[in-house]
Design a protein around this motif. Structure first.
Motif, PDB file in Angstrom:
ATOM      1  N   ASN A 158       0.810  -1.220   0.000  1.00 34.33           N
ATOM      2  CA  ASN A 158       0.000   0.000   0.000  1.00 34.33           C
ATOM      3  C   ASN A 158       0.843   1.269   0.000  1.00 34.33           C
ATOM      4  O   ASN A 158       0.303   2.377   0.164  1.00 34.33           O
ATOM      5  CB  ASN A 158      -0.926   0.011   1.217  1.00 34.33           C
TER       6      ASN A 158
ATOM      7  N   TYR B 206       0.187   5.306  -1.860  1.00 35.77           N
ATOM      8  CA  TYR B 206      -1.200   5.660  -2.147  1.00 35.77           C
ATOM      9  C   TYR B 206      -1.717   6.648  -1.104  1.00 35.77           C
ATOM     10  O   TYR B 206      -1.683   6.372   0.099  1.00 35.77           O
ATOM     11  CB  TYR B 206      -2.087   4.414  -2.162  1.00 35.77           C
TER      12      TYR B 206
ATOM     13  N   LEU C 178      -7.371   1.488  -3.795  1.00 34.72           N
ATOM     14  CA  LEU C 178      -6.316   2.438  -3.462  1.00 34.72           C
ATOM     15  C   LEU C 178      -6.120   3.414  -4.610  1.00 34.72           C
ATOM     16  O   LEU C 178      -6.088   3.008  -5.780  1.00 34.72           O
ATOM     17  CB  LEU C 178      -4.998   1.717  -3.154  1.00 34.72           C
TER      18      LEU C 178
ATOM     19  N   ASP D 116      -3.805   6.705  -6.123  1.00 33.52           N
ATOM     20  CA  ASP D 116      -2.576   7.497  -6.095  1.00 33.52           C
ATOM     21  C   ASP D 116      -2.871   8.820  -6.806  1.00 33.52           C
ATOM     22  O   ASP D 116      -3.069   8.859  -8.020  1.00 33.52           O
ATOM     23  CB  ASP D 116      -1.453   6.737  -6.809  1.00 33.52           C
TER      24      ASP D 116
END
Length: 328
Positions: free
Chosen positions: A181, A184, A312, A314
């Motif tokens: 993860n 993000y 998730l 970005d």
């Protein structure tokens, strides 16, 4: 016995106006008011491990992503990764070429139609170092899906799908193999319903809305229940074709503000349509929105994690300058 499958991809886009567990094979090819922004996270590039496979995607005319797959050693064939399709799909041409065994008939629920199609058994589907056998796959025409086949939810459970729009690549693997993860800014917990990742706490112009992340849909599509609640104006007539080749009429409008956890999307185009797929998913009378590729491409990366039940995002460096999106 007839199998019923949901395939919600709007295969031919818009006209404007008017599961078996995979086997590893290493040697195989909220409230409506804005919420505070989270603390900035370092944007760390993904460096997949040696066992992870990053597959170059082809930007087809519907702005979706396809990946090469092999079937029982034959191929490669071009399959679309579709997080909105219940089942993996092949075309009649592949059925004939590979002499796939018929299993009877399946009912396919598309965005515009409900049709019965032939169902075949698919063994030896290989992509991203995984092998899938005994898949029950409906047949759909290449001209309607824009690819040789579709990788559906029956082949994606337990995996992460990573869309990297900076490099225009798609990766399918375990989350740890794709960098976890890290990097993000926004991580949203999702509900798994019929295999799909659904964000249940999105808010569209003040209306609490279920948001379905769908890499097979070109555009974002809202249901009639959401349209009624929003009382949208300034609509433009549009048409779309689904995986069965059937047409559906819709109304294109814009949402002023879409809140997803700790981020906002502004002036987001939404096509509203009374599609049977929403009712099949249990959202016939509750506001729901399919988040398609046009909206997903606003981000640098989007990861749909079926194992962790998370989506998730970005944020791009330009997010604060882009009037369409910003954190918080």
């Amino acid at each position: 016995m007839i199998t019923t499958l949901w395939l919600t991809v709007a295969a031919s886009g818009l006209a404007l106006p008017s599961a078996p567990a995979p086997t590893d094979r290493p040697d195989a090819a909220a409230p409506t008011a804005p919420v505070p922004a989270p603390a900035p996270a370092a944007d760390i590039p993904i460096s997949p491990t040696e066992t992870s496979v990053v597959l170059d995607s082809e930007q087809d005319r519907y702005l979706r992503m396809t990946v090469p797959v092999t079937i029982e050693g034959f191929g490669p064939f071009r399959f679309m990764v579709d997080t909105g399709a219940q089942a993996t799909v092949v075309t009649p041409e592949l059925r004939d070429q590979l002499q796939l065994r018929s299993l009877g008939v399946a009912t396919v629920i598309g965005m515009a139609s409900v049709r019965q199609v032939e169902l075949v058994q698919l063994d030896g589907l290989e992509f991203a170092e995984r092998v899938f056998d005994a898949l029950r796959t409906p047949l759909l025409e290449n001209r309607h899906i824009g690819a040789d086949g579709i990788i559906g939810l029956d082949s994606l459970q337990g995996l992460r799908v990573l869309l990297d729009f900076r490099d225009d690549t798609i990766a399918v693997d375990d989350a740890s193999a794709l960098g976890g993860n890290t990097g993000y800014e926004i991580v949203v917990r999702a509900r798994n319903k019929l295999g799909r990742m659904i964000i249940t706490n999105a808010v569209v112009d003040g209306v609490r809305t279920a948001l379905i992340v769908d890499t097979g849909a070109q555009w974002s599509i809202g249901n009639a229940a959401l349209q009624r609640r929003l009382r949208t104006r300034m609509q433009t007539d549009v048409t779309a074709n689904d995986v069965n080749g059937a047409s559906i009429a819709g109304k294109l409008s814009f949402a002023h503000n879409v809140v997803i956890d700790q981020m906002q999307l502004h002036s987001m185009p939404i096509t509203f349509a009374d599609a049977p797929a929403f009712a099949a998913l249990g959202y016939g009378d509750k506001p729901a929105l399919i988040l398609g590729m046009e909206s997903l491409r606003l981000f640098d990366r989007v990861a749909i994690d079926f194992a962790q039940r998370k989506v998730l995002f970005d944020m791009p460096a330009s997010a604060k300058r882009d009037s369409r999106m910003r954190p918080g």
